[in-house]
Design an enzyme around this catalytic site. Structure first.
Site, PDB file in Angstrom:
ATOM      1  N   HIS A  16      11.058  16.072   7.752  1.00  0.00           N
ATOM      2  CA  HIS A  16      11.871  16.177   8.977  1.00  0.00           C
ATOM      3  C   HIS A  16      13.324  16.477   8.617  1.00  0.00           C
ATOM      4  CE1 HIS A  16       8.461  14.189  10.905  1.00  0.00           C
ATOM      5  NE2 HIS A  16       9.020  14.372  12.075  1.00  0.00           N
ATOM      6  N   GLU A  70       1.371  24.426  17.129  1.00  0.00           N
ATOM      7  CA  GLU A  70       2.494  25.320  16.828  1.00  0.00           C
ATOM      8  C   GLU A  70       2.081  26.788  16.803  1.00  0.00           C
ATOM      9  OE1 GLU A  70       1.986  22.402  15.345  1.00  0.00           O
ATOM     10  OE2 GLU A  70       3.752  21.362  16.096  1.00  0.00           O
TER      11      GLU A  70
END
Ligand SMILES: Cc1ncc(C[n+]2csc(CCOP(=O)(O)OP(=O)(O)O)c2C)c(N)n1
Ligand SMILES: Cc1ncc(C[n+]2csc(CCOP(=O)(O)OP(=O)(O)O)c2C)c(N)n1
Ligand SMILES: [Mg+2]
Ligand SMILES: [Mg+2]
Lengths: 343, 338, 338, 343
Positions: B132, B64
């Protein structure tokens, strides 16, 4: 992106000498453990298809030898840090299948009381910390657990699982460097199943193996056939012993394959059929069963009996879970903070 | 006018901007659908590889910091990257690149460097547990230098994303997983299909929209909560409580004016979001009104938000944590009694 | 009673807790002062290596994810780590470990795992530019599962840090660089020396303190801004404006009650912080009052904060961005006219 | 923690063949560039002592050959991404010394209009992007700039500087892996000055060199004497050429030493005196000057003239900066966002 690697890897691997089977109790225990993972995850998959549970799961179908080979000889006081694909690791580490099934059903008696779900399964009482769905982030955490072993002067160790994809995360680099620097008792286990979601490992790094990355940290790295239970167990035994005696971490790269999709909804369109069928032929449970029978450690009937009893265990767990209590909605407000009436 | 889902609208916006401006490119994990790849975790970038090739639809390692750092660097060098990290929660893995780098770079250079990048991130709870599920708008409305948008309709998704791509600043786009309406439907998903003009259009930043007119309560709600507010408003109508529902559409800049205008009429304010209660983006709106327009109010400001907990996985608890239509209705009724 | 600086108070708290409880250890970049090392970027951990050795005062590589991840892991395994990453701004480099891991771990485990760790982080602008200046409390009060404290006196520094170390949850400690009063003094630094009891004591979380009583305006201000508010209050006294100054001391949990009690008397609220205006921690306080106690107010809520910009380096601009005593005085005067 | 490494390194390095001096114009240009860095930073240091400027600075005193050796032959359209210790890189890349001095004084006409300060110096018009004070974070950014070169089909390259300490950051791993994977035109330059703040490099990693970490990404890594200007220049020339022709990134590890403390307030108590004096004797400017005179490329008088003229330039810059306008306080509100009246 060269899928020919798969073949190369197999030849790499077959060049190695065959590791002898263990004594019968252990052999059957390992077989049972692999079957338990397989049947649990198959059951979960059916439950999804039938709409009896919701959410998602990442199955470790095909990777059972990694979990069992590495974890079979660990102690409950050894820690294990898993990923978004934790069911196999958890079961092999000794988390209760029932409690996991209840968790999948979102029940109050799930191993995380319904709060964790498929990606956060764990049970600290057997050393399985809640699994981590942030790719790579369990690695620095595992290092911290290993540091605690060092500070407390125990000879417990930490097994840290992750995938091929995770090795490109910054946390991999920082974590392994730290563990190496301080000779911490961690076994880093990379299950290289060739894909991170839909992306092939060779499309994410220029080096051919993950094991060779160990050199950047001054620790041993080794590539092993992850579908050969005994090869995994032998390498893990060495790495664990090294860790226990203060020799520091090891990076094991286990070459394996997930037979199922990445997650429930994935049809794996990105994988060549011949690759899939080649690996299907190397199903680790079939391979191990073949040896057990061939080397006369067990008969087919004995092994079938194990399978049946595990199936009963799984069926029983489903029944148990379905008849268990849902949490109260307001339970959602508990367990944020320790202390103060558990608010 | 063509009808389409938000996924399709986002996909069109990207495809059209990539065709229009060769500086635009996509990068992220699994963004390409070459050889059976995903085309994005939620299929938003599906088909783009075929049109624009692998260099402009760049599959990355699971890294990321690399993804967002590359976006920052490429943007500084004059490109217009669109970065994707699959789930909003993973933005914490590259927060430095967003908050210390993208947001501050222009300022630190005295205005001599720009960072025209787009960061897309799905939010919302969908039964997958706390890592999530987060709705994290408030983290980014707290970082001067960033713009933050949250389209809730196909029309806005296309128009706002185009504005974001053309904007010379870093823009975070929060999309709601239950509003995508694409192939991967979830329980609780709304099948949002909306009209989207065939011709090129943009939606400006800093302009909210009144989704429903009313005279008793102004409800400001974004993403999924906007639809719940609309449902609540419909039901409350039967009680003779008339709600005006405002979708802010962009959170930074924020259209305070539209809210104030509405309050001149309703004199009651409710704010609903899936972001947490403590320091969620609604805290700033409430605070702003209490500071600048408190005299407009005939009642306390009511805020509904996800309770201050990580998102639990079990459906029964997850549902409880996120504001429901029923909670909005109850709150509106008691607000009318104040 | 002994007099000491905040640096000394923090140092004592750590030393005493390490002596009391062998599970406590420190880790971070340059935390050790062995062989001429720093003993912390701001000398807070100076001398601890000599007392407790290198394992419990662990110098790390420059690896923020490692530092905080190790703290999380060690805490889960029953230790009580105190982590340090030198400047608050660098927390963005390990935000995932703080917000996705430390904050959520206990909850995700259904309460079966605790994360008793302390994360220390200096904040405040000191002429070093935007990446060494941020006051970032609002990012963390937005993350359920974390506790956030901000001691402004030597007494509180020692007492709150002890509470943090003994707490079973992850606690972020924001310290202000201009209040340290240690060796590394800066222009603009206050030479804060305060009384600290010799005997063991703790300061509870969730309890603010009235630093000065007053009857016209309640000013809630933390860290450096609390001192500016005190200066402003002294000057305003001459105008016959009587300010009650509240130091919240801990931001999560927050002592709303103390503020409300004060408002019963003053009926006017001003909030001052160095955190940004948009979604700074004061937004939540203002919003809370507007939601629950709006009828107490005789005037709008006034908020003073750093302007919504990254922190500029040049002293003349930096000074302008951070609320000054003069700005507080002006705001108080106009608030009295409302 | 073994400071004997210093000596080993020197012997490593002296085993290499001596790189010939370049033609006179370049040689004198390089000399001037090193002197400019030295005199600028010395001046800044005095200004601090005298209290004429505030804040802090990280001097590159002693590391000038790294900046000049790597950057001397780059183009203005090549990018350069620096760190908290950027002054040398910026000057060598062609940022105006005056504009930098004004920035140090916090003036409106500083190269970042007073907003950046010592750690964010840069001027994009000569390819120097604002320097980055977050250790390691400039690496992924540099990779993105290199990717833009690739997309735009230029043959420009990116030079990315960082310290030994930065190589333990996750961003190092993610960034270099990405650049390697896509063969991007970046030269990664690690200035290994043995310390990250007060911590010795050998206390942060188990491997002996940083160059060997390149292998984990499948790119070349090379260790060079960073105080030997021509050795640096020769290695950089090769790495830059490789990058320009699409051959991909290189990791250069330049062994050097910062003569000054880590930052203004650091007395370097953690460094052994003999280590400091050994490196002081290897001052890169002195070494290069010695060769210039010895090999008769220039006379002492010529070199003194260069030094004097640079000193005048620096003095002039101080005067200019001091007489320049402060920004208006309200300027602080500008440049947050592009467009919309530059708010
Ligand atoms: C930080 C982060 N980035 C991305 C994801 C989304 N994601 C979940 S699993 C996965 C692939 C992981 O690949 P690998 O590490 O090889 O493990 P495998 O799934 O093959 O077991 C991705 C990209 C994530 N969960 N966390
Ligand atoms: C992410 C981050 N962590 C820590 C720091 C504090 N810090 C500034 S410079 C420095 C040492 C850097 O060492 P190295 O990379 O070797 O560069 P050098 O200072 O030697 O040039 C540290 C720890 C920082 N600026 N950024
Ligand atoms: Mg994988
Ligand atoms: Mg260094």
């Amino acid at each position: 992106m060269k899928n020919t690697d798969t073949i190369q890897l197999e030849s790499d691997v077959s060049a190695k000498t065959v590791v002898a089977l263990p004594e019968r109790t252990k052999a059957l225990g390992m077989y049972e453990s692999m079957v338990r993972i397989r049947k649990y995850e198959e059951q979960i998959y059916f439950l999804f298809l039938e709409g009896r549970i919701s959410g998602s799961i990442h199955q470790s179908h095909g990777q059972e030898a990694c979990a069992v080979g590495v974890l079979y000889d660990t102690r409950p006081t050894d820690y294990m840090a898993s990923t978004h694909r934790p069911a196999g690791h958890d079961l092999a580490k000794g988390v209760s299948l029932r409690a996991m099934m209840c968790e999948m059903f979102g029940k109050a008696n799930g191993c995380c009381h319904g709060k964790g779900g498929a990606m956060h399964m764990g049970d600290i009482s057997v050393g399985a910390v809640p699994a981590n769905a942030i790719v790579g982030s369990n690695i620095p955490i595992a290092v911290g657990m290993a540091y605690s072993c060092k500070l407390r002067r125990t000879d417990d160790i930490v097994v840290c699982f992750f995938g091929d994809g995770a090795t490109n995360e910054g946390g991999f680099h920082e974590g392994i460097n730290g563990a190496a620097l301080w000779d911490l008792p961690v076994v880093f286990v990379c299950e290289n199943n060739f894909y991170g979601a839909s992306t092939h490992v060779q499309a994410t790094m220029k080096v051919q193996t993950i094991a060779e990355r160990a050199a950047a940290y001054g620790i041993p790295g080794e590539r092993i056939d992850g579908n050969d239970l005994m090869a995994v167990n032998e390498a893990a035994t060495r790495a664990i012993a090294r860790a226990r005696r203060g020799g520091g971490p090891t990076l094991l790269e286990l070459m394996t394959y997930r037979i199922a999709g990445h997650s429930r909804s994935d049809a794996s369109a990105y994988r060549p059929d011949d690759e899939e069928s080649a690996w299907l032929a190397r199903d680790p449970i079939k391979l191990f069963r073949g040896r057990l029978v061939e080397e006369k450690v067990a008969t087919d009937a004995e092994l079938d009996a194990i399978e049946n009893s595990v199936q009963e265990e799984v069926d029983g767990a489903v029944q148990f879970a379905e008849s268990s209590q849902d949490p109260e909605p307001e339970d959602a407000l508990r367990n944020v903070y320790a202390g103060e009436g558990e608010v | 006018m063509p009808q389409m889902s938000i996924v399709e609208a986002l996909n069109q916006a990207i495809a059209e901007e990539m065709a229009r401006d060769e500086r635009v490119f996509c990068l992220g994990e699994d963004v390409s659908d070459a050889n059976g790849g995903y085309g994005g975790a939620f299929a938003v970038t599906r088909g783009l590889h075929g049109k624009f090739g692998p260099e402009r639809v760049l599959n990355t390692p699971i890294s990321e910091m690399l993804i967002v750092g590359m976006a920052v660097g490429a943007a500084m060098a004059g490109m217009r990257p669109i970065a994707d990290v699959q789930y909003g929660d993973f933005l914490f893995c590259c927060m430095d690149q967003l908050v210390n780098q993208a947001a501050k770079m222009r300022y630190m250079s005295g205005g001599r460097v720009s960072v025209p990048m787009v960061m897309r991130a799905p939010v919302g709870a969908t039964g997958r547990g706390a890592q999530h599920a987060q709705s994290l708008e408030g983290f980014f409305t707290h970082a001067p230098g960033l713009k933050v948008i949250c389209p809730a309709t196909a029309y806005d998704a296309k128009g706002l994303l185009k504005t974001a791509i053309r904007d010379d600043n870093p823009v975070l786009v929060f999309e709601h997983k239950l509003l995508y309406g694409g192939k991967r439907t979830e329980s609780g998903a709304l099948s949002m299909v909306g009209e989207v003009p065939a011709e090129d259009y943009t939606v400006p930043f800093g302009r909210g929209v009144v989704r429903r007119e009313g005279k008793d309560i102004t409800i400001v709600a974004n993403l999924l909560m906007m639809y719940r507010a609309m449902d609540a408003a419909a039901e409350l109508d039967e009680d003779d409580i008339s709600c005006e529902v405002i979708d802010p559409r962009t959170l930074a800049p924020f259209d305070y004016e539209l809210v104030i205008e509405s309050l001149r009429k309703t004199r009651r304010l409710m704010i609903v979001h899936e972001d947490t209660y403590s320091n969620g983006w609604g805290a700033q709106l409430a605070s702003y009104i209490a500071e600048h327009e408190i005299y407009l109010l005939d009642a306390p400001i009511k805020r509904l938000a996800a309770y201050d907990v990580p998102i639990p996985c079990a459906p029964v608890m997850e549902k409880f944590v996120i504001p429901s239509t029923a909670r909005i209705i109850d709150a509106a009724r008691s607000l009318m009694k104040m």
